[in-house]
Design a protein around this motif. Structure first.
Motif, mmCIF file in Angstrom:
data_model
loop_
_atom_site.group_PDB
_atom_site.id
_atom_site.type_symbol
_atom_site.label_atom_id
_atom_site.label_comp_id
_atom_site.label_asym_id
_atom_site.label_seq_id
_atom_site.Cartn_x
_atom_site.Cartn_y
_atom_site.Cartn_z
ATOM 1 N N SER A 55 0.859 -1.188 0.000
ATOM 2 C CA SER A 55 0.000 0.000 0.000
ATOM 3 C C SER A 55 0.893 1.235 0.000
ATOM 4 C CB SER A 55 -0.917 0.006 1.234
ATOM 5 O OG SER A 55 -1.702 1.176 1.253
ATOM 6 N N TRP A 56 0.373 2.331 -0.592
ATOM 7 C CA TRP A 56 1.091 3.599 -0.574
ATOM 8 C C TRP A 56 0.386 4.547 0.383
ATOM 9 C CZ3 TRP A 56 2.086 4.853 -6.475
ATOM 10 C CH2 TRP A 56 3.016 3.900 -6.987
ATOM 11 N N THR A 57 1.178 5.432 0.970
ATOM 12 C CA THR A 57 0.624 6.443 1.872
ATOM 13 C C THR A 57 0.658 7.792 1.168
ATOM 14 O OG1 THR A 57 1.366 5.219 3.826
ATOM 15 C CG2 THR A 57 0.846 7.564 4.114
ATOM 16 N N LEU A 101 0.673 3.695 -13.797
ATOM 17 C CA LEU A 101 1.630 2.629 -14.114
ATOM 18 C C LEU A 101 0.999 1.271 -13.845
ATOM 19 C CD1 LEU A 101 4.844 4.156 -12.483
ATOM 20 C CD2 LEU A 101 4.186 4.192 -14.905
ATOM 21 N N GLU A 102 1.599 0.246 -14.433
ATOM 22 C CA GLU A 102 1.058 -1.105 -14.268
ATOM 23 C C GLU A 102 1.266 -1.602 -12.838
ATOM 24 O OE1 GLU A 102 2.747 -3.657 -17.144
ATOM 25 O OE2 GLU A 102 1.839 -2.634 -18.861
ATOM 26 N N GLU A 103 2.418 -1.277 -12.234
ATOM 27 C CA GLU A 103 2.716 -1.760 -10.885
ATOM 28 C C GLU A 103 2.233 -0.737 -9.845
ATOM 29 O OE1 GLU A 103 6.831 -2.611 -10.595
ATOM 30 O OE2 GLU A 103 6.803 -4.189 -12.112
ATOM 31 N N LYS A 104 0.953 -0.551 -9.792
ATOM 32 C CA LYS A 104 0.416 0.368 -8.802
ATOM 33 C C LYS A 104 0.046 -0.404 -7.533
ATOM 34 C CE LYS A 104 -4.291 0.200 -10.662
ATOM 35 N NZ LYS A 104 -5.382 1.028 -11.247
ATOM 36 N N PRO A 105 -0.096 0.285 -6.400
ATOM 37 C CA PRO A 105 -0.359 -0.412 -5.136
ATOM 38 C C PRO A 105 -1.772 -0.986 -5.096
ATOM 39 C CG PRO A 105 -0.522 1.948 -4.834
ATOM 40 C CD PRO A 105 -0.012 1.745 -6.234
ATOM 41 N N LYS A 106 -1.968 -1.863 -4.130
ATOM 42 C CA LYS A 106 -3.280 -2.458 -3.969
ATOM 43 C C LYS A 106 -4.260 -1.488 -3.319
ATOM 44 C CE LYS A 106 -1.655 -7.247 -3.656
ATOM 45 N NZ LYS A 106 -1.625 -8.488 -2.828
ATOM 46 N N SER A 107 -3.728 -0.511 -2.556
ATOM 47 C CA SER A 107 -4.610 0.464 -1.898
ATOM 48 C C SER A 107 -3.817 1.717 -1.557
ATOM 49 C CB SER A 107 -5.218 -0.136 -0.615
ATOM 50 O OG SER A 107 -4.183 -0.438 0.324
ATOM 51 N N TYR A 155 -11.822 16.498 1.445
ATOM 52 C CA TYR A 155 -11.199 15.967 0.227
ATOM 53 C C TYR A 155 -11.968 14.726 -0.232
ATOM 54 C CZ TYR A 155 -7.651 14.406 -3.071
ATOM 55 O OH TYR A 155 -7.001 14.029 -4.215
ATOM 56 N N ASP A 156 -12.297 14.656 -1.502
ATOM 57 C CA ASP A 156 -13.119 13.576 -2.073
ATOM 58 C C ASP A 156 -12.227 12.388 -2.433
ATOM 59 O OD1 ASP A 156 -15.008 12.002 -3.196
ATOM 60 O OD2 ASP A 156 -15.567 13.402 -4.800
ATOM 61 N N ILE A 157 -12.063 11.475 -1.463
ATOM 62 C CA ILE A 157 -11.208 10.311 -1.750
ATOM 63 C C ILE A 157 -11.953 9.279 -2.604
ATOM 64 C CG2 ILE A 157 -9.884 10.656 0.381
ATOM 65 C CD1 ILE A 157 -11.361 8.268 1.560
ATOM 66 N N GLU A 158 -13.289 9.335 -2.625
ATOM 67 C CA GLU A 158 -14.044 8.397 -3.470
ATOM 68 C C GLU A 158 -13.777 8.699 -4.936
ATOM 69 O OE1 GLU A 158 -18.139 8.450 -2.476
ATOM 70 O OE2 GLU A 158 -17.834 7.728 -0.414
ATOM 71 N N ASN A 185 -8.352 4.546 1.680
ATOM 72 C CA ASN A 185 -8.777 4.594 3.076
ATOM 73 C C ASN A 185 -8.278 5.887 3.716
ATOM 74 O OD1 ASN A 185 -9.809 1.884 2.933
ATOM 75 N ND2 ASN A 185 -7.689 1.170 3.072
ATOM 76 N N ARG A 186 -9.145 6.548 4.457
ATOM 77 C CA ARG A 186 -8.759 7.788 5.107
ATOM 78 C C ARG A 186 -8.002 7.482 6.402
ATOM 79 N NH1 ARG A 186 -10.436 12.908 4.253
ATOM 80 N NH2 ARG A 186 -12.131 12.190 2.891
#
Length: 425
Positions: free
Chosen positions: A140-142, A178-184, A193-196, A207-208
């Protein structure tokens, strides 16, 4: 001890945001570096803004750790740098599996920061990027979107600063395509901020984080990496050699103390022997209770009286002084001496201009070997000084200041007795 958290950005001239933690209570404020000196009994946790440095990941497989100098690391990432090598400071923060993570600072900024932190004189727990206060999960990325800084943390040791494009930074958009993007994504952002929209646009769960930051846990400590403390590591052979040297020094010191003590003992013994000898030699002349200057002076005066009673000249008698002077100053003639005066062991010989004063220093040196001090001054100066003395003592001026024809120099002779020399030391 209280903890003082400092939040430092890339402009060191601005006030620093801080938080003081003590007994689960938190106090916040802003201060300059000078004002931070007023905090007592605190240790520092320092969080740098993510734009204070850049993080680079490079392959160092096959390179020994001891060869990974700052110059080599800068050479490996030179093509990725936007500044000249001479203008940056590189710190290797983590190496694993042949991969090195390097933090690159502007050199002037880094040196200024270290200098000001040193001036505060407070213990430092760690110095690291603010990015490592965010939560991070594997796969996951932050994402952190704030007013002063925005960044994306892609691993435990790596993050990237983002641009100010709203609502989605351009760099983030490129990375998520990119193709190798994180799962979340774990998102730190304002509540509005509209994270949806972000999740739908890139088809990735978001996820907030609710602004829950993990302070007090360090990942990289810039301060330890830069520490100038001297760490000496010795092998067993070196330690054995050091102890052997210390043992030798110990015996050498003991020998020197014994030798010094022996010398002191011998000096004390010789001192007792000399005093005993002086006591035995003087007991027939004067009563001796202790050896001092007064006893020696009394003995000398009594010996002089005995010498006079037997018609023996003393070293300070006029005849002796004049005789020695004439023996040494062999070039002088009776016609050269215009006047001879003697008073209480001091002789004044007035000579004419035929006396060669350039030879006086030679005469003086020889007279000193005979324990006689000699001085010379011109007759006019002598007469003037003698007149002043006569006026001060109400003596007959005419008797003491009558001028002598053809007088040029006055030589003064005075004996130096050995007991006088000892008494003046």
């Amino acid at each position: 001890m209280k903890i003082l958290r400092l939040f430092i950005n890339n402009d060191l001239s601005k006030p620093i945001n801080w938080a003081l933690i003590h007994d689960n209570e938190v106090e916040t404020g802003q201060s300059s570096f000078d004002e931070l000196l007023g905090f007592n009994d605190v240790s520092l946790e320092i969080y740098l803004s993510t734009n204070c440095c850049s993080i680079f990941k490079t392959n160092v497989a096959g390179i020994a750790s001891k060869r990974l100098t700052e110059e080599l690391m800068l050479g490996l990432i030179e093509t990725s740098l936007t500044d000249e090598i001479d203008e940056v400071k590189a710190i290797t923060l983590h190496i694993e599996d042949g991969v090195a993570y390097i933090a690159v600072f502007n050199k002037i900024y880094y040196q200024t920061l270290m200098q000001r932190l040193s001036y505060i004189e407070k213990p430092i727990r760690f110095i690291q990027s603010f990015a490592f206060a965010t939560s991070f999960e594997e796969n996951s990325w932050t994402l952190f979107l704030g007013e002063e800084q925005s960044f994306i943390r892609t691993s435990k040791f790596e993050y990237y600063c983002l641009d100010d494009n709203k609502p989605i930074p351009s760099m983030l958009e490129d990375m998520l395509q990119l193709e190798e993007k994180p799962k979340s994504l774990l998102v730190y952002a304002n509540d509005d901020y509209d994270i949806e929209n972000l999740a739908n646009k890139f088809d990735i769960p978001c996820n907030r984080a609710n602004n829950q930051l993990e302070y007090g846990v360090f990942v990289w400590n810039f301060y330890i990496q830069k520490s100038t403390r001297f760490n000496l590591k010795l092998d067993k052979k070196s330690i054995t050699s050091i102890f052997s040297l210390l043992n030798t020094i110990k015996y050498l010191v003991i020998f020197m103390i014994l030798f010094w003590g022996l010398n002191i003992t011998m000096l004390l013994i010789n001192n007792v022997r000399i005093k005993s000898q002086i006591h035995n030699n003087l007991k027939g002349v004067v009563a001796v209770n202790q050896i001092n200057k007064e006893v020696i002076q009394t003995a000398n005066n009594k010996i002089n009286s005995l010498r006079h009673l037997r018609g023996i000249y003393d070293n300070k008698d006029a005849v002796v002084l004049l005789t020695k002077f004439l023996q040494i100053a062999s070039t002088i003639t009776p016609n050269d001496i215009k006047q001879f005066r003697y008073n209480n062991g001091e002789a004044n010989i007035t000579v004419g201009n035929s006396f060669d004063a350039s030879l006086f220093n030679s005469y003086k040196d020889v007279l000193e070997t005979r324990k006689i001090t000699a001085t010379i001054e011109d007759y006019k100066t002598y007469s003037k000084n003698n007149k002043k003395k006569a006026e001060a003592t109400d003596n007959d001026i005419n008797a003491t200041t009558s001028e002598i024809v053809d007088a040029e120099w006055v030589i003064t002779l005075k004996p130096v007795m050995w007991h006088e020399v000892v008494g003046n030391k």
